[in-house]
Design a protein around this motif. Structure first.
Motif, PDB file in Angstrom:
ATOM      1  N   PRO A  29       0.800  -1.234   0.146  1.00 37.64           N
ATOM      2  CA  PRO A  29       0.052   0.022   0.060  1.00 37.64           C
ATOM      3  C   PRO A  29       0.834   1.326   0.170  1.00 37.64           C
ATOM      4  O   PRO A  29       1.789   1.018   0.429  1.00 37.64           O
ATOM      5  CB  PRO A  29      -0.656  -0.061   1.200  1.00 37.64           C
ATOM      6  N   ALA A  30       0.258   2.347  -0.493  1.00 33.65           N
ATOM      7  CA  ALA A  30       1.102   3.608  -0.589  1.00 33.65           C
ATOM      8  C   ALA A  30       1.524   4.182   0.897  1.00 33.65           C
ATOM      9  O   ALA A  30       0.833   3.962   1.763  1.00 33.65           O
ATOM     10  CB  ALA A  30       0.269   4.745  -1.283  1.00 33.65           C
ATOM     11  N   ALA A  31       2.823   4.493   0.844  1.00 35.24           N
ATOM     12  CA  ALA A  31       3.195   4.900   2.257  1.00 35.24           C
ATOM     13  C   ALA A  31       3.267   6.475   2.196  1.00 35.24           C
ATOM     14  O   ALA A  31       3.291   7.132   1.184  1.00 35.24           O
ATOM     15  CB  ALA A  31       4.669   4.364   2.543  1.00 35.24           C
ATOM     16  N   GLY A  32       3.246   6.972   3.394  1.00 32.76           N
ATOM     17  CA  GLY A  32       3.173   8.324   3.440  1.00 32.76           C
ATOM     18  C   GLY A  32       4.921   8.744   3.286  1.00 32.76           C
ATOM     19  O   GLY A  32       5.608   8.196   3.224  1.00 32.76           O
ATOM     20  N   GLN A  33       4.811  10.171   3.743  1.00 31.94           N
ATOM     21  CA  GLN A  33       6.249  10.725   3.376  1.00 31.94           C
ATOM     22  C   GLN A  33       7.110  10.251   4.412  1.00 31.94           C
ATOM     23  O   GLN A  33       6.737   9.859   5.620  1.00 31.94           O
ATOM     24  CB  GLN A  33       6.188  12.297   3.760  1.00 31.94           C
ATOM     25  N   LEU A  34       8.432   9.693   3.858  1.00 30.38           N
ATOM     26  CA  LEU A  34       9.425   9.199   4.891  1.00 30.38           C
ATOM     27  C   LEU A  34      10.080  10.143   5.832  1.00 30.38           C
ATOM     28  O   LEU A  34      10.258   9.729   6.888  1.00 30.38           O
ATOM     29  CB  LEU A  34      10.476   8.473   3.967  1.00 30.38           C
ATOM     30  N   HIS A  35      10.292  11.383   5.397  1.00 32.27           N
ATOM     31  CA  HIS A  35      10.819  12.125   6.257  1.00 32.27           C
ATOM     32  C   HIS A  35      10.008  13.250   6.716  1.00 32.27           C
ATOM     33  O   HIS A  35       9.354  13.970   5.449  1.00 32.27           O
ATOM     34  CB  HIS A  35      12.457  12.734   5.674  1.00 32.27           C
ATOM     35  N   PRO A  36      10.180  14.111   7.785  1.00 33.17           N
ATOM     36  CA  PRO A  36       9.188  15.072   7.831  1.00 33.17           C
ATOM     37  C   PRO A  36       9.840  16.433   7.002  1.00 33.17           C
ATOM     38  O   PRO A  36      11.004  16.423   6.541  1.00 33.17           O
ATOM     39  CB  PRO A  36       9.653  15.539   9.548  1.00 33.17           C
ATOM     40  N   PRO A  37       8.866  17.244   6.683  1.00 32.52           N
ATOM     41  CA  PRO A  37       9.573  18.419   6.055  1.00 32.52           C
ATOM     42  C   PRO A  37      10.455  19.464   6.866  1.00 32.52           C
ATOM     43  O   PRO A  37      10.519  19.195   8.006  1.00 32.52           O
ATOM     44  CB  PRO A  37       8.205  19.275   5.679  1.00 32.52           C
ATOM     45  N   LEU A  38      11.501  19.879   6.073  1.00 37.44           N
ATOM     46  CA  LEU A  38      12.576  20.749   6.717  1.00 37.44           C
ATOM     47  C   LEU A  38      12.025  21.967   7.048  1.00 37.44           C
ATOM     48  O   LEU A  38      11.073  22.595   6.381  1.00 37.44           O
ATOM     49  CB  LEU A  38      13.601  20.972   5.649  1.00 37.44           C
ATOM     50  N   SER A  39      12.209  22.391   8.337  1.00 32.78           N
ATOM     51  CA  SER A  39      12.076  23.765   8.796  1.00 32.78           C
ATOM     52  C   SER A  39      12.900  24.682   8.410  1.00 32.78           C
ATOM     53  O   SER A  39      14.081  24.525   7.842  1.00 32.78           O
ATOM     54  CB  SER A  39      11.682  23.619  10.319  1.00 32.78           C
ATOM     55  N   GLU A  40      12.464  26.144   8.509  1.00 39.82           N
ATOM     56  CA  GLU A  40      13.456  27.211   8.313  1.00 39.82           C
ATOM     57  C   GLU A  40      14.813  27.129   9.282  1.00 39.82           C
ATOM     58  O   GLU A  40      15.961  27.177   8.791  1.00 39.82           O
ATOM     59  CB  GLU A  40      12.986  28.417   8.397  1.00 39.82           C
ATOM     60  N   GLN A  41      14.353  26.709  10.479  1.00 35.62           N
ATOM     61  CA  GLN A  41      15.750  26.351  11.311  1.00 35.62           C
ATOM     62  C   GLN A  41      16.764  25.215  10.736  1.00 35.62           C
ATOM     63  O   GLN A  41      18.016  25.252  11.015  1.00 35.62           O
ATOM     64  CB  GLN A  41      15.186  25.871  12.867  1.00 35.62           C
ATOM     65  N   ASP A  42      16.026  24.112  10.162  1.00 32.88           N
ATOM     66  CA  ASP A  42      16.974  23.144   9.692  1.00 32.88           C
ATOM     67  C   ASP A  42      17.610  23.574   8.498  1.00 32.88           C
ATOM     68  O   ASP A  42      18.813  23.287   8.442  1.00 32.88           O
ATOM     69  CB  ASP A  42      15.974  21.797   9.065  1.00 32.88           C
ATOM     70  N   ARG A  43      16.967  24.355   7.473  1.00 32.74           N
ATOM     71  CA  ARG A  43      17.737  24.850   6.429  1.00 32.74           C
ATOM     72  C   ARG A  43      18.856  25.858   6.859  1.00 32.74           C
ATOM     73  O   ARG A  43      20.057  25.712   6.149  1.00 32.74           O
ATOM     74  CB  ARG A  43      16.928  25.656   5.482  1.00 32.74           C
ATOM     75  N   GLN A  44      18.614  26.668   7.908  1.00 28.20           N
ATOM     76  CA  GLN A  44      19.715  27.290   8.360  1.00 28.20           C
ATOM     77  C   GLN A  44      20.890  26.733   8.844  1.00 28.20           C
ATOM     78  O   GLN A  44      22.170  26.962   8.754  1.00 28.20           O
ATOM     79  CB  GLN A  44      19.328  28.437   9.433  1.00 28.20           C
TER      80      GLN A  44
END
Length: 75
Positions: A29-44
């Motif tokens: 069955p189709a799985a959801g997103q594997l990784h959480p979305p990147l926040s602005e803090q993660d990008r920084q």
């Protein structure tokens, strides 16, 4: 996945006469997103890390000064 094997003779070393296999595969069955979305803090944090690594490479080198004369160059 399902794997099924049937052999007419279960005695070890007899060979594979009469051996049959059934392999069944079906999509998961189709799985959801594997990784959480990147926040602005993660990008920084990633940007700061990449910048620090780039600066570190600039300082890792060793410089030597070599003075050559005509005799050193074969002439």
């Amino acid at each position: 996945m399902r794997l099924y094997c049937h052999a007419d003779d279960h005695e070890p070393g007899i060979g594979d006469r009469g051996e049959r296999h059934l392999i069944q595969l079906w999509p998961a069955p189709a799985a959801g997103q594997l990784h959480p979305p990147l926040s602005e803090q993660d990008r920084q944090a990633r940007t700061e890390y990449a910048t620090a690594m780039a600066r570190q490479e600039e300082h890792d080198g060793i410089q030597y000064t070599v003075r050559l004369t005509g005799d050193d160059l074969g002439g």
